[in-house]
Motif scaffolding. Sequence first.
Motif, PDB file in Angstrom:
ATOM      1  N   MET A 185       0.835  -1.175   0.000  1.00  0.00           N
ATOM      2  CA  MET A 185       0.000   0.000   0.000  1.00  0.00           C
ATOM      3  C   MET A 185       0.882   1.241   0.000  1.00  0.00           C
ATOM      4  SD  MET A 185      -3.423  -0.667   0.743  1.00  0.00           S
ATOM      5  CE  MET A 185      -4.279  -2.185   0.991  1.00  0.00           C
ATOM      6  N   ALA A 186       0.456   2.232  -0.732  1.00  0.00           N
ATOM      7  CA  ALA A 186       1.159   3.498  -0.718  1.00  0.00           C
ATOM      8  C   ALA A 186       0.876   4.223   0.591  1.00  0.00           C
ATOM      9  CB  ALA A 186       0.718   4.343  -1.904  1.00  0.00           C
ATOM     10  N   ASP A 187       1.765   5.148   0.942  1.00  0.00           N
ATOM     11  CA  ASP A 187       1.591   5.918   2.166  1.00  0.00           C
ATOM     12  C   ASP A 187       0.337   6.773   2.057  1.00  0.00           C
ATOM     13  OD1 ASP A 187       3.567   8.490   3.813  1.00  0.00           O
ATOM     14  OD2 ASP A 187       1.878   7.288   4.504  1.00  0.00           O
ATOM     15  N   ALA A 188      -0.566   6.654   3.027  1.00  0.00           N
ATOM     16  CA  ALA A 188      -1.823   7.404   2.985  1.00  0.00           C
ATOM     17  C   ALA A 188      -1.775   8.633   3.879  1.00  0.00           C
ATOM     18  CB  ALA A 188      -2.979   6.511   3.409  1.00  0.00           C
ATOM     19  N   ALA A 189      -0.594   9.001   4.399  1.00  0.00           N
ATOM     20  CA  ALA A 189      -0.519  10.083   5.375  1.00  0.00           C
ATOM     21  C   ALA A 189      -1.090  11.390   4.832  1.00  0.00           C
ATOM     22  CB  ALA A 189       0.924  10.286   5.810  1.00  0.00           C
ATOM     23  N   GLN A 190      -0.878  11.664   3.544  1.00  0.00           N
ATOM     24  CA  GLN A 190      -1.351  12.915   2.993  1.00  0.00           C
ATOM     25  C   GLN A 190      -2.880  12.972   2.919  1.00  0.00           C
ATOM     26  OE1 GLN A 190       0.042  10.445   1.343  1.00  0.00           O
ATOM     27  NE2 GLN A 190      -0.842  10.172  -0.674  1.00  0.00           N
ATOM     28  N   LEU A 191      -3.547  11.854   3.122  1.00  0.00           N
ATOM     29  CA  LEU A 191      -5.007  11.823   3.031  1.00  0.00           C
ATOM     30  C   LEU A 191      -5.668  11.688   4.391  1.00  0.00           C
ATOM     31  CD1 LEU A 191      -5.178   9.418  -0.010  1.00  0.00           C
ATOM     32  CD2 LEU A 191      -5.571  11.869  -0.052  1.00  0.00           C
ATOM     33  N   GLU A 192      -4.889  11.530   5.462  1.00  0.00           N
ATOM     34  CA  GLU A 192      -5.458  11.236   6.766  1.00  0.00           C
ATOM     35  C   GLU A 192      -6.210  12.403   7.390  1.00  0.00           C
ATOM     36  OE1 GLU A 192      -2.679   9.346   9.343  1.00  0.00           O
ATOM     37  OE2 GLU A 192      -2.469   7.614   8.048  1.00  0.00           O
ATOM     38  N   ASP A 193      -6.033  13.624   6.852  1.00  0.00           N
ATOM     39  CA  ASP A 193      -6.754  14.750   7.426  1.00  0.00           C
ATOM     40  C   ASP A 193      -8.199  14.787   6.946  1.00  0.00           C
ATOM     41  OD1 ASP A 193      -6.081  15.318   4.832  1.00  0.00           O
ATOM     42  OD2 ASP A 193      -5.689  17.439   5.176  1.00  0.00           O
ATOM     43  N   ARG A 194      -8.568  13.890   6.041  1.00  0.00           N
ATOM     44  CA  ARG A 194      -9.933  13.829   5.554  1.00  0.00           C
ATOM     45  C   ARG A 194     -10.453  12.422   5.732  1.00  0.00           C
ATOM     46  NH1 ARG A 194     -13.131  15.314   0.319  1.00  0.00           N
ATOM     47  NH2 ARG A 194     -15.119  14.510   1.042  1.00  0.00           N
ATOM     48  N   LEU A 195     -11.547  12.279   6.469  1.00  0.00           N
ATOM     49  CA  LEU A 195     -12.187  10.981   6.628  1.00  0.00           C
ATOM     50  C   LEU A 195     -13.376  10.914   5.681  1.00  0.00           C
ATOM     51  CD1 LEU A 195     -12.137  10.442  10.494  1.00  0.00           C
ATOM     52  CD2 LEU A 195     -10.671   9.381   8.767  1.00  0.00           C
ATOM     53  N   TYR A 196     -13.481   9.802   4.996  1.00  0.00           N
ATOM     54  CA  TYR A 196     -14.532   9.603   4.007  1.00  0.00           C
ATOM     55  C   TYR A 196     -15.546   8.580   4.501  1.00  0.00           C
ATOM     56  CZ  TYR A 196     -11.289  11.630   0.546  1.00  0.00           C
ATOM     57  OH  TYR A 196     -10.431  12.442  -0.149  1.00  0.00           O
ATOM     58  N   ASP A 197     -16.779   8.725   4.058  1.00  0.00           N
ATOM     59  CA  ASP A 197     -17.703   7.598   4.058  1.00  0.00           C
ATOM     60  C   ASP A 197     -17.750   7.109   2.611  1.00  0.00           C
ATOM     61  OD1 ASP A 197     -19.371   9.377   2.669  1.00  0.00           O
ATOM     62  OD2 ASP A 197     -20.685   9.714   4.388  1.00  0.00           O
ATOM     63  N   VAL A 198     -18.482   6.021   2.361  1.00  0.00           N
ATOM     64  CA  VAL A 198     -18.488   5.431   1.026  1.00  0.00           C
ATOM     65  C   VAL A 198     -18.998   6.418  -0.020  1.00  0.00           C
ATOM     66  CG1 VAL A 198     -19.637   3.681  -0.400  1.00  0.00           C
ATOM     67  CG2 VAL A 198     -18.541   3.015   1.738  1.00  0.00           C
ATOM     68  N   ALA A 199     -20.038   7.168   0.318  1.00  0.00           N
ATOM     69  CA  ALA A 199     -20.602   8.110  -0.647  1.00  0.00           C
ATOM     70  C   ALA A 199     -19.554   9.149  -1.070  1.00  0.00           C
ATOM     71  CB  ALA A 199     -21.838   8.793  -0.064  1.00  0.00           C
ATOM     72  N   VAL A 255      -6.778   4.720   0.926  1.00  0.00           N
ATOM     73  CA  VAL A 255      -5.469   4.075   0.903  1.00  0.00           C
ATOM     74  C   VAL A 255      -5.219   3.549  -0.512  1.00  0.00           C
ATOM     75  CG1 VAL A 255      -4.026   2.258   1.888  1.00  0.00           C
ATOM     76  CG2 VAL A 255      -5.736   3.394   3.316  1.00  0.00           C
ATOM     77  N   GLN A 256      -4.108   3.969  -1.109  1.00  0.00           N
ATOM     78  CA  GLN A 256      -3.779   3.527  -2.463  1.00  0.00           C
ATOM     79  C   GLN A 256      -2.960   2.248  -2.421  1.00  0.00           C
ATOM     80  OE1 GLN A 256      -1.466   6.248  -4.851  1.00  0.00           O
ATOM     81  NE2 GLN A 256      -2.091   5.269  -6.755  1.00  0.00           N
ATOM     82  N   SER A 257      -3.321   1.298  -3.277  1.00  0.00           N
ATOM     83  CA  SER A 257      -2.586   0.042  -3.364  1.00  0.00           C
ATOM     84  C   SER A 257      -1.407   0.186  -4.315  1.00  0.00           C
ATOM     85  CB  SER A 257      -3.494  -1.074  -3.883  1.00  0.00           C
ATOM     86  OG  SER A 257      -4.578  -1.280  -3.027  1.00  0.00           O
ATOM     87  N   ALA A 258      -0.305  -0.430  -3.931  1.00  0.00           N
ATOM     88  CA  ALA A 258       0.854  -0.475  -4.816  1.00  0.00           C
ATOM     89  C   ALA A 258       0.568  -1.426  -5.975  1.00  0.00           C
ATOM     90  CB  ALA A 258       2.075  -0.946  -4.039  1.00  0.00           C
ATOM     91  N   ALA A 259       1.316  -1.287  -7.058  1.00  0.00           N
ATOM     92  CA  ALA A 259       1.165  -2.207  -8.190  1.00  0.00           C
ATOM     93  C   ALA A 259       1.477  -3.622  -7.719  1.00  0.00           C
ATOM     94  CB  ALA A 259       2.103  -1.808  -9.316  1.00  0.00           C
ATOM     95  N   PRO A 260       0.590  -4.584  -7.990  1.00  0.00           N
ATOM     96  CA  PRO A 260       0.817  -5.941  -7.486  1.00  0.00           C
ATOM     97  C   PRO A 260       1.905  -6.674  -8.258  1.00  0.00           C
ATOM     98  CG  PRO A 260      -1.161  -5.874  -8.819  1.00  0.00           C
ATOM     99  CD  PRO A 260      -0.684  -4.459  -8.714  1.00  0.00           C
ATOM    100  N   ARG A 261       2.599  -7.561  -7.549  1.00  0.00           N
ATOM    101  CA  ARG A 261       3.578  -8.427  -8.202  1.00  0.00           C
ATOM    102  C   ARG A 261       2.843  -9.492  -9.017  1.00  0.00           C
ATOM    103  NH1 ARG A 261       7.682 -10.481  -3.691  1.00  0.00           N
ATOM    104  NH2 ARG A 261       5.750 -10.860  -2.585  1.00  0.00           N
TER     105      ARG A 261
END
Length: 199
Positions: free
Chosen positions: A1-15, A38-44
């Motif tokens: 998974m890519a680092d999600a720290a830059q997105l942690e200041d915003r909490l989302y619901d599904v909508a 959370v962004q997923s890294a390219a899978p092996r």
Amino acid sequence: MADAAQLEDRLYDVAAFRAFLEARPDDERWELIEGIAVQSAAPRIAHQRIASNFERHLNAALRRLRPAWRADREVGIEVSDASRYRPEPEVTVIDALTDTERTFADRFYLVMEVPSASDRGRILESKLGFYRAHPHNRFIVIADQDRLAVTLHERGAAGSWASRTLTGPDDALVLGDLGPICTLAEIYTDTHLDPRRWA
């Protein structure tokens, strides 16, 4: 998974997460975990083969034993617009008649995760809690991509969960009343962990 720290200041619901996804490039893969994008890294390649091997064997068994279900790859799970989770497991068993124009399912019976090293720990534990809480889900399959090992979490008749880990190439993955689906060797076929390579 890519680092999600830059997105942690915003909490989302599904909508809100859906709106976030619409603004992202199509080739990115994101999940919503505890309200965090959370962004997923390219899978092996091994990751992809483990999931596709399992999906193929599982669908063969479902066609024989439970045709009302089918296994699909990378289906988003959305149980409600207000949920703080929208995971996208490698394999998900859903109702066979689910509208194929949809990008998500709201009911599931089995999920498979093939976690990378960065997925383990809190993210994986959080996903496990979400999967266990879904009333229709019966099985969670966790396949390691760095060693020959699959952990099966299974809901019992009383609703409690039990787990067991398989590590032998000839160990059969048995899913309750569906019976044996495949062996570990068959899940890891054509990967660097394929036991036939070293036979």
